[in-house]
Design a protein around this motif. Structure first.
Motif, PDB file in Angstrom:
ATOM      1  N   LEU A  91      71.654  55.961 -30.865  1.00 54.28           N
ATOM      2  CA  LEU A  91      70.737  54.905 -30.438  1.00 54.28           C
ATOM      3  C   LEU A  91      71.457  53.586 -30.187  1.00 54.28           C
ATOM      4  O   LEU A  91      70.936  52.723 -29.477  1.00 54.28           O
ATOM      5  CB  LEU A  91      69.630  54.712 -31.489  1.00 54.28           C
ATOM      6  N   ASP A  92      72.653  53.431 -30.751  1.00 56.58           N
ATOM      7  CA  ASP A  92      73.425  52.218 -30.522  1.00 56.58           C
ATOM      8  C   ASP A  92      73.849  52.086 -29.066  1.00 56.58           C
ATOM      9  O   ASP A  92      74.177  51.000 -28.600  1.00 56.58           O
ATOM     10  CB  ASP A  92      74.649  52.162 -31.443  1.00 56.58           C
ATOM     11  N   GLU A  93      73.797  53.173 -28.317  1.00 54.79           N
ATOM     12  CA  GLU A  93      74.210  53.195 -26.919  1.00 54.79           C
ATOM     13  C   GLU A  93      73.110  52.737 -25.949  1.00 54.79           C
ATOM     14  O   GLU A  93      73.376  52.475 -24.783  1.00 54.79           O
ATOM     15  CB  GLU A  93      74.639  54.616 -26.520  1.00 54.79           C
ATOM     16  N   LEU A  94      71.878  52.658 -26.411  1.00 56.57           N
ATOM     17  CA  LEU A  94      70.757  52.344 -25.510  1.00 56.57           C
ATOM     18  C   LEU A  94      70.924  51.050 -24.701  1.00 56.57           C
ATOM     19  O   LEU A  94      70.548  51.021 -23.529  1.00 56.57           O
ATOM     20  CB  LEU A  94      69.438  52.304 -26.291  1.00 56.57           C
ATOM     21  N   PRO A  95      71.481  49.976 -25.274  1.00 54.69           N
ATOM     22  CA  PRO A  95      71.636  48.759 -24.462  1.00 54.69           C
ATOM     23  C   PRO A  95      72.534  48.919 -23.234  1.00 54.69           C
ATOM     24  O   PRO A  95      72.530  48.074 -22.344  1.00 54.69           O
ATOM     25  CB  PRO A  95      72.231  47.749 -25.451  1.00 54.69           C
ATOM     26  N   GLN A  96      73.274  50.012 -23.159  1.00 60.54           N
ATOM     27  CA  GLN A  96      74.091  50.250 -21.974  1.00 60.54           C
ATOM     28  C   GLN A  96      73.225  50.453 -20.725  1.00 60.54           C
ATOM     29  O   GLN A  96      73.714  50.359 -19.603  1.00 60.54           O
ATOM     30  CB  GLN A  96      75.014  51.447 -22.192  1.00 60.54           C
ATOM     31  N   LEU A  97      71.940  50.696 -20.931  1.00 61.02           N
ATOM     32  CA  LEU A  97      71.031  50.777 -19.789  1.00 61.02           C
ATOM     33  C   LEU A  97      71.017  49.458 -19.019  1.00 61.02           C
ATOM     34  O   LEU A  97      70.838  49.444 -17.804  1.00 61.02           O
ATOM     35  CB  LEU A  97      69.622  51.156 -20.250  1.00 61.02           C
ATOM     36  N   PHE A  98      71.236  48.351 -19.725  1.00 63.51           N
ATOM     37  CA  PHE A  98      71.319  47.052 -19.046  1.00 63.51           C
ATOM     38  C   PHE A  98      72.584  46.972 -18.190  1.00 63.51           C
ATOM     39  O   PHE A  98      72.571  46.359 -17.124  1.00 63.51           O
ATOM     40  CB  PHE A  98      71.254  45.903 -20.047  1.00 63.51           C
ATOM     41  N   ASN A  99      73.662  47.598 -18.641  1.00 62.16           N
ATOM     42  CA  ASN A  99      74.868  47.675 -17.816  1.00 62.16           C
ATOM     43  C   ASN A  99      74.601  48.474 -16.546  1.00 62.16           C
ATOM     44  O   ASN A  99      75.129  48.145 -15.478  1.00 62.16           O
ATOM     45  CB  ASN A  99      76.026  48.321 -18.587  1.00 62.16           C
ATOM     46  N   VAL A 100      73.775  49.513 -16.665  1.00 61.41           N
ATOM     47  CA  VAL A 100      73.421  50.316 -15.493  1.00 61.41           C
ATOM     48  C   VAL A 100      72.597  49.470 -14.518  1.00 61.41           C
ATOM     49  O   VAL A 100      72.858  49.456 -13.325  1.00 61.41           O
ATOM     50  CB  VAL A 100      72.660  51.601 -15.899  1.00 61.41           C
ATOM     51  N   ILE A 101      71.623  48.732 -15.035  1.00 56.89           N
ATOM     52  CA  ILE A 101      70.789  47.878 -14.179  1.00 56.89           C
ATOM     53  C   ILE A 101      71.656  46.840 -13.454  1.00 56.89           C
ATOM     54  O   ILE A 101      71.450  46.567 -12.267  1.00 56.89           O
ATOM     55  CB  ILE A 101      69.669  47.201 -14.993  1.00 56.89           C
ATOM     56  N   LYS A 102      72.644  46.295 -14.162  1.00 63.70           N
ATOM     57  CA  LYS A 102      73.533  45.290 -13.558  1.00 63.70           C
ATOM     58  C   LYS A 102      74.514  45.899 -12.577  1.00 63.70           C
ATOM     59  O   LYS A 102      75.209  45.187 -11.864  1.00 63.70           O
ATOM     60  CB  LYS A 102      74.303  44.556 -14.663  1.00 63.70           C
ATOM     61  N   GLY A 103      74.593  47.226 -12.526  1.00 65.71           N
ATOM     62  CA  GLY A 103      75.498  47.892 -11.593  1.00 65.71           C
ATOM     63  C   GLY A 103      76.915  48.051 -12.119  1.00 65.71           C
ATOM     64  O   GLY A 103      77.819  48.416 -11.368  1.00 65.71           O
ATOM     65  N   GLU A 104      77.122  47.793 -13.402  1.00 64.33           N
ATOM     66  CA  GLU A 104      78.459  47.904 -13.995  1.00 64.33           C
ATOM     67  C   GLU A 104      78.769  49.327 -14.448  1.00 64.33           C
ATOM     68  O   GLU A 104      79.918  49.699 -14.581  1.00 64.33           O
ATOM     69  CB  GLU A 104      78.566  46.965 -15.208  1.00 64.33           C
ATOM     70  N   MET A 105      77.713  50.096 -14.698  1.00 64.72           N
ATOM     71  CA  MET A 105      77.848  51.490 -15.111  1.00 64.72           C
ATOM     72  C   MET A 105      76.840  52.297 -14.306  1.00 64.72           C
ATOM     73  O   MET A 105      75.975  51.730 -13.629  1.00 64.72           O
ATOM     74  CB  MET A 105      77.547  51.648 -16.609  1.00 64.72           C
TER      75      MET A 105
END
Length: 108
Positions: A91-105
């Motif tokens: 669950l610690d990985e969930l904020p990476q969704l914001f990286n996806v939205i920003k186009g970084e991942m």
């Protein structure tokens, strides 16, 4: 490339909206469990060598990187109570969704 970006947005934005109550619960739990920020940021290398900050929920004590190895194994004493649970269930990985939205991942 454009199709992949559209796919990322179409699935990530609704995902973040649906998961927002879980984000809130985790954020409160981290704050109650230990002092410090809710999120952990670390510089990573992305496509074409571009640097970006990856976001995760904080699972370790403040300044844990300066108090031991960068890699954690087993029952590392720097991991918080909430952090052990968050890591176990990823669950610690969930904020990476914001990286996806920003186009970084991108979603894999």
């Amino acid at each position: 490339m454009l199709a992949k970006r559209i796919f990322d947005i179409v699935f990530t934005v609704p995902g973040v909206i649906l998961l927002s109550p879980i984000f809130l619960i985790i954020a409160v739990w981290i704050k109650l469990d230990s002092p410090g920020p809710i999120f952990f940021r670390q510089i990573r290398v992305g496509k074409f060598g571009k640097l970006f900050s990856i976001y995760k929920f904080r699972t370790m004590n403040i300044d844990a990187e300066s108090k031991g190895k960068q890699i954690t194994v087993g029952n590392d004493s720097r991991i918080t109570n909430s952090g052990g649970f968050l890591r176990k269930y990823k669950l610690d990985e969930l904020p990476q969704l914001f990286n996806v939205i920003k186009g970084e991942m991108s979603l894999v």
